[in-house]
Design a protein around this motif. Sequence first.
Motif, PDB file in Angstrom:
ATOM      1  N   GLY A 176       0.789  -1.225   0.000  1.00 26.19           N
ATOM      2  CA  GLY A 176       0.000   0.000   0.000  1.00 26.19           C
ATOM      3  C   GLY A 176       0.818   1.271   0.000  1.00 26.19           C
ATOM      4  N   LEU A 177       2.140   1.160  -0.218  1.00 27.04           N
ATOM      5  CA  LEU A 177       3.017   2.334  -0.176  1.00 27.04           C
ATOM      6  C   LEU A 177       3.246   2.907  -1.574  1.00 27.04           C
ATOM      7  CD1 LEU A 177       5.675   1.032   2.368  1.00 27.04           C
ATOM      8  CD2 LEU A 177       3.965   2.789   2.782  1.00 27.04           C
TER       9      LEU A 177
ATOM     10  N   THR B 299       9.906  15.979 -10.562  1.00 28.63           N
ATOM     11  CA  THR B 299       9.955  14.541 -10.803  1.00 28.63           C
ATOM     12  C   THR B 299       8.561  13.932 -10.699  1.00 28.63           C
ATOM     13  OG1 THR B 299      12.212  14.402  -9.958  1.00 28.63           O
ATOM     14  CG2 THR B 299      10.951  12.360 -10.026  1.00 28.63           C
ATOM     15  N   PHE B 300       8.268  13.021 -11.622  1.00 27.80           N
ATOM     16  CA  PHE B 300       6.981  12.338 -11.678  1.00 27.80           C
ATOM     17  C   PHE B 300       7.226  10.842 -11.815  1.00 27.80           C
ATOM     18  CE2 PHE B 300       6.585  16.561 -13.372  1.00 27.80           C
ATOM     19  CZ  PHE B 300       5.385  17.048 -12.887  1.00 27.80           C
ATOM     20  N   ASN B 301       6.362  10.062 -11.201  1.00 29.59           N
ATOM     21  CA  ASN B 301       6.384   8.612 -11.362  1.00 29.59           C
ATOM     22  C   ASN B 301       5.195   8.196 -12.208  1.00 29.59           C
ATOM     23  OD1 ASN B 301       8.546   8.265  -9.277  1.00 29.59           O
ATOM     24  ND2 ASN B 301       6.915   9.008  -7.942  1.00 29.59           N
ATOM     25  N   VAL B 302       5.449   7.380 -13.217  1.00 32.05           N
ATOM     26  CA  VAL B 302       4.382   6.848 -14.057  1.00 32.05           C
ATOM     27  C   VAL B 302       4.295   5.350 -13.784  1.00 32.05           C
ATOM     28  CG1 VAL B 302       3.541   6.515 -16.402  1.00 32.05           C
ATOM     29  CG2 VAL B 302       4.755   8.622 -15.809  1.00 32.05           C
ATOM     30  N   HIS B 303       3.144   4.905 -13.285  1.00 28.45           N
ATOM     31  CA  HIS B 303       2.954   3.516 -12.877  1.00 28.45           C
ATOM     32  C   HIS B 303       2.023   2.807 -13.852  1.00 28.45           C
ATOM     33  CE1 HIS B 303       4.791   4.790  -9.133  1.00 28.45           C
ATOM     34  NE2 HIS B 303       3.831   5.680  -8.957  1.00 28.45           N
ATOM     35  N   VAL B 304       2.357   1.541 -14.138  1.00 30.26           N
ATOM     36  CA  VAL B 304       1.551   0.716 -15.034  1.00 30.26           C
ATOM     37  C   VAL B 304       0.911  -0.404 -14.213  1.00 30.26           C
ATOM     38  CG1 VAL B 304       1.545  -0.710 -17.104  1.00 30.26           C
ATOM     39  CG2 VAL B 304       3.099   1.246 -16.943  1.00 30.26           C
ATOM     40  N   PHE B 305      -0.413  -0.522 -14.305  1.00 33.93           N
ATOM     41  CA  PHE B 305      -1.156  -1.536 -13.559  1.00 33.93           C
ATOM     42  C   PHE B 305      -1.854  -2.482 -14.532  1.00 33.93           C
ATOM     43  CE2 PHE B 305      -0.929   2.158 -10.821  1.00 33.93           C
ATOM     44  CZ  PHE B 305      -0.633   1.624  -9.567  1.00 33.93           C
ATOM     45  N   THR B 306      -1.895  -3.758 -14.167  1.00 27.53           N
ATOM     46  CA  THR B 306      -2.722  -4.732 -14.869  1.00 27.53           C
ATOM     47  C   THR B 306      -4.100  -4.763 -14.216  1.00 27.53           C
ATOM     48  OG1 THR B 306      -0.796  -6.093 -15.377  1.00 27.53           O
ATOM     49  CG2 THR B 306      -2.942  -7.127 -15.585  1.00 27.53           C
ATOM     50  N   ILE B 307      -5.145  -4.742 -15.033  1.00 30.83           N
ATOM     51  CA  ILE B 307      -6.518  -4.753 -14.527  1.00 30.83           C
ATOM     52  C   ILE B 307      -7.115  -6.134 -14.764  1.00 30.83           C
ATOM     53  CG2 ILE B 307      -8.758  -3.611 -14.585  1.00 30.83           C
ATOM     54  CD1 ILE B 307      -7.400  -1.246 -15.939  1.00 30.83           C
ATOM     55  N   SER B 308      -7.560  -6.785 -13.692  1.00 37.24           N
ATOM     56  CA  SER B 308      -8.168  -8.106 -13.816  1.00 37.24           C
ATOM     57  C   SER B 308      -9.634  -7.980 -14.222  1.00 37.24           C
ATOM     58  CB  SER B 308      -8.064  -8.863 -12.486  1.00 37.24           C
ATOM     59  OG  SER B 308      -8.893  -8.243 -11.502  1.00 37.24           O
ATOM     60  N   GLU B 309     -10.274  -9.115 -14.496  1.00 28.09           N
ATOM     61  CA  GLU B 309     -11.682  -9.098 -14.885  1.00 28.09           C
ATOM     62  C   GLU B 309     -12.565  -8.569 -13.759  1.00 28.09           C
ATOM     63  OE1 GLU B 309     -12.800 -12.927 -16.201  1.00 28.09           O
ATOM     64  OE2 GLU B 309     -11.550 -12.867 -18.022  1.00 28.09           O
ATOM     65  N   SER B 310     -12.123  -8.765 -12.511  1.00 29.34           N
ATOM     66  CA  SER B 310     -12.909  -8.269 -11.378  1.00 29.34           C
ATOM     67  C   SER B 310     -12.691  -6.779 -11.119  1.00 29.34           C
ATOM     68  CB  SER B 310     -12.539  -9.054 -10.116  1.00 29.34           C
ATOM     69  OG  SER B 310     -11.184  -8.831  -9.767  1.00 29.34           O
ATOM     70  N   GLY B 311     -11.724  -6.180 -11.824  1.00 28.21           N
ATOM     71  CA  GLY B 311     -11.441  -4.762 -11.638  1.00 28.21           C
ATOM     72  C   GLY B 311     -10.290  -4.473 -10.706  1.00 28.21           C
TER      73      GLY B 311
ATOM     74  N   ARG C 292      -6.396  -4.245  -9.362  1.00 30.22           N
ATOM     75  CA  ARG C 292      -5.203  -3.798 -10.078  1.00 30.22           C
ATOM     76  C   ARG C 292      -3.947  -4.380  -9.434  1.00 30.22           C
ATOM     77  NH1 ARG C 292      -5.017   2.465 -11.126  1.00 30.22           N
ATOM     78  NH2 ARG C 292      -4.320   2.422  -8.952  1.00 30.22           N
ATOM     79  N   THR C 293      -2.988  -4.736 -10.280  1.00 29.49           N
ATOM     80  CA  THR C 293      -1.685  -5.217  -9.833  1.00 29.49           C
ATOM     81  C   THR C 293      -0.611  -4.445 -10.579  1.00 29.49           C
ATOM     82  OG1 THR C 293      -2.555  -7.445  -9.470  1.00 29.49           O
ATOM     83  CG2 THR C 293      -0.156  -7.197  -9.588  1.00 29.49           C
TER      84      THR C 293
ATOM     85  N   ILE D 116      -2.583   3.247 -16.772  1.00 32.55           N
ATOM     86  CA  ILE D 116      -1.351   3.997 -16.507  1.00 32.55           C
ATOM     87  C   ILE D 116      -1.721   5.315 -15.851  1.00 32.55           C
ATOM     88  CG2 ILE D 116       0.759   4.916 -17.543  1.00 32.55           C
ATOM     89  CD1 ILE D 116       0.094   3.097 -19.989  1.00 32.55           C
ATOM     90  N   GLU D 117      -1.022   5.649 -14.773  1.00 34.73           N
ATOM     91  CA  GLU D 117      -1.286   6.898 -14.065  1.00 34.73           C
ATOM     92  C   GLU D 117      -0.005   7.436 -13.446  1.00 34.73           C
ATOM     93  OE1 GLU D 117      -4.318   5.282 -11.550  1.00 34.73           O
ATOM     94  OE2 GLU D 117      -2.965   5.097  -9.838  1.00 34.73           O
ATOM     95  N   ALA D 118      -0.035   8.712 -13.090  1.00 31.34           N
ATOM     96  CA  ALA D 118       1.164   9.389 -12.598  1.00 31.34           C
ATOM     97  C   ALA D 118       0.940   9.917 -11.190  1.00 31.34           C
ATOM     98  CB  ALA D 118       1.548  10.536 -13.534  1.00 31.34           C
ATOM     99  N   ASP D 119       2.042  10.045 -10.436  1.00 28.89           N
ATOM    100  CA  ASP D 119       2.017  10.750  -9.164  1.00 28.89           C
ATOM    101  C   ASP D 119       3.349  11.462  -8.973  1.00 28.89           C
ATOM    102  OD1 ASP D 119       3.922   8.958  -8.202  1.00 28.89           O
ATOM    103  OD2 ASP D 119       2.557   7.893  -6.871  1.00 28.89           O
TER     104      ASP D 119
END
Length: 348
Positions: free
Chosen positions: A83-84, A321-333, A335-336, A230-233
């Motif tokens: 969760g970090l 500085t920005f971080n761009v993260h890529v998540f896999t979305i499962s059928e249930s919604g 994210r990993t 894909i999203e940024a923080d």
Amino acid sequence: MAGSLVNHIRIAVLLLFAADFWKRLAAGLKVLFATIRMLLCRLVKGQPLPKPAQNDCCIQLPPDIYKRADPLLYAQYYLMAQGLAVTWDNPDIDIFDGAALVTGPLQPAHPYRVRVRVWNGSYDAPAVGVGVALSYLSFGAQTVSHPIASTAVNLGAKGTIDCPAYAEFSWTTPAIGGHYCVQAQLSWGDDANPNNNLGQKNINIAQMQSPAKFAFTVRNEASAARRFQIEADCYGLPKLRPCVPEAPYGQGQGDTPLPRLAESKARWARALEEQAYGRFPVPDDWSVRIVPDTLSLQPRQEAEVAVEIEPRDAAFRGTKTFNVHVFTISESGSRTMTGGVTLTATKG
């Protein structure tokens, strides 16, 4: 007469043994039926069946005898799973050009020195011969891994002079130009936590020319089609608090310092409170455009993602500085996280 007496004694002994046998058998059957009844009740109520305490091992060693080392480094996938928020500019992987620390893009066909810092989460157990394997990915998320080299380090327990330990590698980048991501993988046969053994360094720097433009590749390494988001923080590693022996991290009753386990839990609780994912959004005075920000890929398919970053204040000077993260979305919604990059925009 004597023979008859002996026979009577023999019969009496056999009867005694028979009585003891049936008594033991009855006790054993009672335990067996009680165990079966307990298991059936658990199954009817949907409760999990009991499992052996230590990996089906019949020998239960007390914790004050059996100690396990925990080799680790800054591991983005593990930290995100807790969760970090994370950065892809790994503080435990440094790249040097000679004696100079490299923070920007790497040159093609150029020799570099890579240093990996290895920590131990255990106060009690050292680890002799921890494997450290270095590899690189083409710049992006879930791209193909290419091995560089491997070595081993001798790691002391936490708080000793041999913790952290350092592994050094020589690496000549590929002749084809571009950006590359460096990964370090630790291996230890009796690791207390093998999930914190993979660290990644993936950073790119670009000069803002209204706007700063980046591009990286997302690849589907799975054997089935997958959707990606894909999203940024703007998360960055916090400054370390000063180490003051007179003021321990946590206190128990009175002035007694917390035990190690309680102190570790207190640190995790504070980290989750202060550095949780989602607490570092892109500020309103910046524009970050990701195209596309969602995509579907077939197995082994790749797609390029473009990122444009621009300050809304034209008078801005400096770096961000920005971080761009890529998540896999499962059928249930759900994210990993599957990868990401850290991007730094500069404007003189």
